[in-house]
Design a protein around this motif. Structure first.
Motif, PDB file in Angstrom:
ATOM      1  N   TYR A  53       0.819  -1.213   0.000  1.00  0.00           N
ATOM      2  CA  TYR A  53       0.000   0.000   0.000  1.00  0.00           C
ATOM      3  C   TYR A  53       0.853   1.262   0.000  1.00  0.00           C
ATOM      4  CZ  TYR A  53      -3.927  -3.033   1.079  1.00  0.00           C
ATOM      5  OH  TYR A  53      -4.882  -4.007   1.025  1.00  0.00           O
ATOM      6  N   GLY A  54       2.063   1.192   0.556  1.00  0.00           N
ATOM      7  CA  GLY A  54       2.952   2.350   0.602  1.00  0.00           C
ATOM      8  C   GLY A  54       3.742   2.550  -0.683  1.00  0.00           C
ATOM      9  N   ILE A  55       3.543   1.671  -1.644  1.00  0.00           N
ATOM     10  CA  ILE A  55       4.234   1.693  -2.936  1.00  0.00           C
ATOM     11  C   ILE A  55       5.743   1.859  -2.736  1.00  0.00           C
ATOM     12  CG2 ILE A  55       4.225   2.611  -5.292  1.00  0.00           C
ATOM     13  CD1 ILE A  55       1.440   3.762  -4.666  1.00  0.00           C
ATOM     14  N   VAL A  56       6.290   0.894  -2.028  1.00  0.00           N
ATOM     15  CA  VAL A  56       7.714   0.882  -1.703  1.00  0.00           C
ATOM     16  C   VAL A  56       8.490   0.050  -2.715  1.00  0.00           C
ATOM     17  CG1 VAL A  56       9.400   0.138   0.044  1.00  0.00           C
ATOM     18  CG2 VAL A  56       7.268   1.238   0.758  1.00  0.00           C
ATOM     19  N   PHE A  57       7.854  -0.998  -3.262  1.00  0.00           N
ATOM     20  CA  PHE A  57       8.535  -1.936  -4.142  1.00  0.00           C
ATOM     21  C   PHE A  57       8.156  -1.693  -5.603  1.00  0.00           C
ATOM     22  CE2 PHE A  57       7.428  -4.669  -0.284  1.00  0.00           C
ATOM     23  CZ  PHE A  57       8.589  -4.350   0.377  1.00  0.00           C
ATOM     24  N   THR A  58       9.069  -2.080  -6.496  1.00  0.00           N
ATOM     25  CA  THR A  58       8.760  -2.076  -7.919  1.00  0.00           C
ATOM     26  C   THR A  58       7.989  -3.358  -8.241  1.00  0.00           C
ATOM     27  OG1 THR A  58      10.776  -3.258  -8.538  1.00  0.00           O
ATOM     28  CG2 THR A  58      10.915  -0.832  -8.429  1.00  0.00           C
ATOM     29  N   GLU A  59       7.407  -3.423  -9.416  1.00  0.00           N
ATOM     30  CA  GLU A  59       6.666  -4.623  -9.815  1.00  0.00           C
ATOM     31  C   GLU A  59       7.566  -5.863  -9.830  1.00  0.00           C
ATOM     32  OE1 GLU A  59       3.721  -7.042 -10.266  1.00  0.00           O
ATOM     33  OE2 GLU A  59       3.390  -4.905  -9.950  1.00  0.00           O
ATOM     34  N   PRO A  60       8.781  -5.796 -10.390  1.00  0.00           N
ATOM     35  CA  PRO A  60       9.654  -6.981 -10.345  1.00  0.00           C
ATOM     36  C   PRO A  60      10.018  -7.382  -8.908  1.00  0.00           C
ATOM     37  CG  PRO A  60      10.432  -5.440 -12.022  1.00  0.00           C
ATOM     38  CD  PRO A  60       9.350  -4.741 -11.258  1.00  0.00           C
ATOM     39  N   GLN A  61      10.192  -6.403  -8.021  1.00  0.00           N
ATOM     40  CA  GLN A  61      10.496  -6.710  -6.619  1.00  0.00           C
ATOM     41  C   GLN A  61       9.310  -7.408  -5.960  1.00  0.00           C
ATOM     42  OE1 GLN A  61      11.507  -2.741  -5.297  1.00  0.00           O
ATOM     43  NE2 GLN A  61      13.711  -3.090  -5.611  1.00  0.00           N
ATOM     44  N   ARG A  62       8.095  -6.910  -6.208  1.00  0.00           N
ATOM     45  CA  ARG A  62       6.894  -7.555  -5.656  1.00  0.00           C
ATOM     46  C   ARG A  62       6.783  -8.984  -6.165  1.00  0.00           C
ATOM     47  NH1 ARG A  62       4.707  -2.343  -6.029  1.00  0.00           N
ATOM     48  NH2 ARG A  62       3.935  -2.637  -8.132  1.00  0.00           N
ATOM     49  N   ALA A  63       7.054  -9.175  -7.436  1.00  0.00           N
ATOM     50  CA  ALA A  63       6.962 -10.515  -8.034  1.00  0.00           C
ATOM     51  C   ALA A  63       7.989 -11.459  -7.404  1.00  0.00           C
ATOM     52  CB  ALA A  63       7.161 -10.439  -9.544  1.00  0.00           C
ATOM     53  N   GLU A  64       9.222 -10.985  -7.238  1.00  0.00           N
ATOM     54  CA  GLU A  64      10.277 -11.828  -6.656  1.00  0.00           C
ATOM     55  C   GLU A  64       9.948 -12.189  -5.207  1.00  0.00           C
ATOM     56  OE1 GLU A  64      15.127 -11.922  -6.073  1.00  0.00           O
ATOM     57  OE2 GLU A  64      14.119  -9.974  -6.127  1.00  0.00           O
ATOM     58  N   LEU A  65       9.527 -11.208  -4.426  1.00  0.00           N
ATOM     59  CA  LEU A  65       9.202 -11.458  -3.023  1.00  0.00           C
ATOM     60  C   LEU A  65       7.968 -12.360  -2.907  1.00  0.00           C
ATOM     61  CD1 LEU A  65      10.147 -10.869  -0.164  1.00  0.00           C
ATOM     62  CD2 LEU A  65       8.775  -8.781  -0.193  1.00  0.00           C
ATOM     63  N   SER A  66       6.992 -12.158  -3.768  1.00  0.00           N
ATOM     64  CA  SER A  66       5.801 -13.014  -3.776  1.00  0.00           C
ATOM     65  C   SER A  66       6.186 -14.469  -4.032  1.00  0.00           C
ATOM     66  CB  SER A  66       4.812 -12.572  -4.853  1.00  0.00           C
ATOM     67  OG  SER A  66       4.218 -11.365  -4.515  1.00  0.00           O
ATOM     68  N   LYS A  67       7.073 -14.697  -4.981  1.00  0.00           N
ATOM     69  CA  LYS A  67       7.510 -16.059  -5.286  1.00  0.00           C
ATOM     70  C   LYS A  67       8.174 -16.704  -4.076  1.00  0.00           C
ATOM     71  CE  LYS A  67      10.156 -18.942  -8.471  1.00  0.00           C
ATOM     72  NZ  LYS A  67       9.715 -20.099  -7.761  1.00  0.00           N
ATOM     73  N   ILE A  68       9.050 -15.959  -3.411  1.00  0.00           N
ATOM     74  CA  ILE A  68       9.727 -16.483  -2.208  1.00  0.00           C
ATOM     75  C   ILE A  68       8.679 -16.879  -1.160  1.00  0.00           C
ATOM     76  CG2 ILE A  68      11.207 -15.865  -0.248  1.00  0.00           C
ATOM     77  CD1 ILE A  68      12.749 -14.016  -2.255  1.00  0.00           C
ATOM     78  N   LEU A  69       7.737 -15.978  -0.907  1.00  0.00           N
ATOM     79  CA  LEU A  69       6.752 -16.211   0.148  1.00  0.00           C
ATOM     80  C   LEU A  69       5.756 -17.309  -0.217  1.00  0.00           C
ATOM     81  CD1 LEU A  69       6.090 -12.537   1.286  1.00  0.00           C
ATOM     82  CD2 LEU A  69       7.629 -14.230   2.284  1.00  0.00           C
ATOM     83  N   TYR A  70       5.287 -17.338  -1.468  1.00  0.00           N
ATOM     84  CA  TYR A  70       4.364 -18.386  -1.892  1.00  0.00           C
ATOM     85  C   TYR A  70       5.037 -19.751  -1.876  1.00  0.00           C
ATOM     86  CZ  TYR A  70       0.468 -15.391  -3.238  1.00  0.00           C
ATOM     87  OH  TYR A  70      -0.597 -14.520  -3.225  1.00  0.00           O
ATOM     88  N   ASP A  71       6.264 -19.838  -2.360  1.00  0.00           N
ATOM     89  CA  ASP A  71       6.992 -21.111  -2.346  1.00  0.00           C
ATOM     90  C   ASP A  71       7.168 -21.610  -0.916  1.00  0.00           C
ATOM     91  OD1 ASP A  71       7.150 -21.016  -5.095  1.00  0.00           O
ATOM     92  OD2 ASP A  71       9.284 -20.492  -5.170  1.00  0.00           O
ATOM     93  N   TYR A  72       7.496 -20.706  -0.011  1.00  0.00           N
ATOM     94  CA  TYR A  72       7.682 -21.083   1.398  1.00  0.00           C
ATOM     95  C   TYR A  72       6.354 -21.554   1.997  1.00  0.00           C
ATOM     96  CZ  TYR A  72       9.166 -20.963   6.248  1.00  0.00           C
ATOM     97  OH  TYR A  72       9.455 -21.321   7.547  1.00  0.00           O
ATOM     98  N   ASP A  73       5.276 -20.866   1.704  1.00  0.00           N
ATOM     99  CA  ASP A  73       3.953 -21.239   2.209  1.00  0.00           C
ATOM    100  C   ASP A  73       3.561 -22.630   1.695  1.00  0.00           C
ATOM    101  OD1 ASP A  73       1.373 -21.268   3.252  1.00  0.00           O
ATOM    102  OD2 ASP A  73       0.607 -19.733   1.908  1.00  0.00           O
ATOM    103  N   ILE A  74       3.763 -22.885   0.428  1.00  0.00           N
ATOM    104  CA  ILE A  74       3.412 -24.188  -0.157  1.00  0.00           C
ATOM    105  C   ILE A  74       4.262 -25.295   0.452  1.00  0.00           C
ATOM    106  CG2 ILE A  74       3.532 -25.552  -2.297  1.00  0.00           C
ATOM    107  CD1 ILE A  74       2.649 -22.912  -3.738  1.00  0.00           C
ATOM    108  N   GLU A  75       5.544 -25.020   0.658  1.00  0.00           N
ATOM    109  CA  GLU A  75       6.470 -26.018   1.196  1.00  0.00           C
ATOM    110  C   GLU A  75       6.192 -26.336   2.663  1.00  0.00           C
ATOM    111  OE1 GLU A  75      11.158 -25.954   2.404  1.00  0.00           O
ATOM    112  OE2 GLU A  75      10.610 -24.980   0.536  1.00  0.00           O
ATOM    113  N   THR A  76       5.782 -25.342   3.445  1.00  0.00           N
ATOM    114  CA  THR A  76       5.713 -25.512   4.902  1.00  0.00           C
ATOM    115  C   THR A  76       4.346 -25.265   5.530  1.00  0.00           C
ATOM    116  OG1 THR A  76       6.249 -23.200   5.344  1.00  0.00           O
ATOM    117  CG2 THR A  76       8.112 -24.727   5.104  1.00  0.00           C
ATOM    118  N   THR A  77       3.421 -24.695   4.835  1.00  0.00           N
ATOM    119  CA  THR A  77       2.131 -24.182   5.329  1.00  0.00           C
ATOM    120  C   THR A  77       2.307 -23.026   6.309  1.00  0.00           C
ATOM    121  OG1 THR A  77       1.755 -25.657   7.237  1.00  0.00           O
ATOM    122  CG2 THR A  77       1.015 -26.451   5.057  1.00  0.00           C
TER     123      THR A  77
END
Length: 177
Positions: A53-77
């Motif tokens: 909401y604070g528009i701190v990240f660029t679109e590629p940064q959001r995408a990279e961080l989302s991938k890290i977090l989604y992969d971790y969530d899928i792997e570990t719940t």
């Protein structure tokens, strides 16, 4: 510029040392309802695992961080949610804000209470990490405080907010094993 940086670091350090960053279950249902009514109009709605909401990240940064977090969530719940905002009002404590936000959004699984909410308010110069009960068994207040001080703040001092959050998230994931 060095004076401003020093003041910024001092302000962040005082904030982190004076606040406790645990998510706590409310003792009574009445309190849950009361808090829900209070926060309903002040807390934003979740738009995903990254809520920039604070528009701190660029679109590629959001995408990279989302991938890290989604992969971790899928792997570990285990779910980690990152939120950037411009204000925590009417709150005066970012850790309380992060805790209420995590509870309101239902971060983590209900049965394991294994969520972690990271909130960055860049204009406020504050960051908070709130953990669920299941999470805090491993990621204690001390560990979260150290990650903030050792991984996140050094990058923030160089105006590298994405890098600070990414390094903090990776450190928390590593310690959560």
């Amino acid at each position: 510029m060095k004076i401003a940086t020093t003041i910024f670091i001092l302000f962040l350090t005082i904030n982190f040392l004076s606040c406790k960053g645990n998510a706590r279950e409310w003792e009574t249902t009445e309190k849950k309802i009361e808090i829900s009514k209070t926060t309903k109009g002040t807390l934003p709605e979740s738009i995903g695992i990254i809520n920039d909401y604070g528009i701190v990240f660029t679109e590629p940064q959001r995408a990279e961080l989302s991938k890290i977090l989604y992969d971790y969530d899928i792997e570990t719940t285990r779910q980690i949610v990152v939120v950037t905002i411009d204000s925590i009002k009417p709150y005066d404590n970012i850790h309380r804000y992060a805790t209420d936000l995590g509870q309101n959004w239902g971060v983590g699984t209900a049965e394991k209470n294994n969520g972690l909410t990271i909130v960055l308010c860049k204009p406020c110069r504050q960051i908070g990490i709130a953990t669920g009960y299941g999470t805090e068994l491993v990621l204690t207040d001390e560990i979260c405080k150290n990650v903030i001080e050792e991984k996140i703040i050094p990058e923030f001092k160089n105006d590298e907010f994405y890098l600070g959050i990414k390094k903090g998230v990776l450190a928390l994931i590593e310690k959560w094993k």
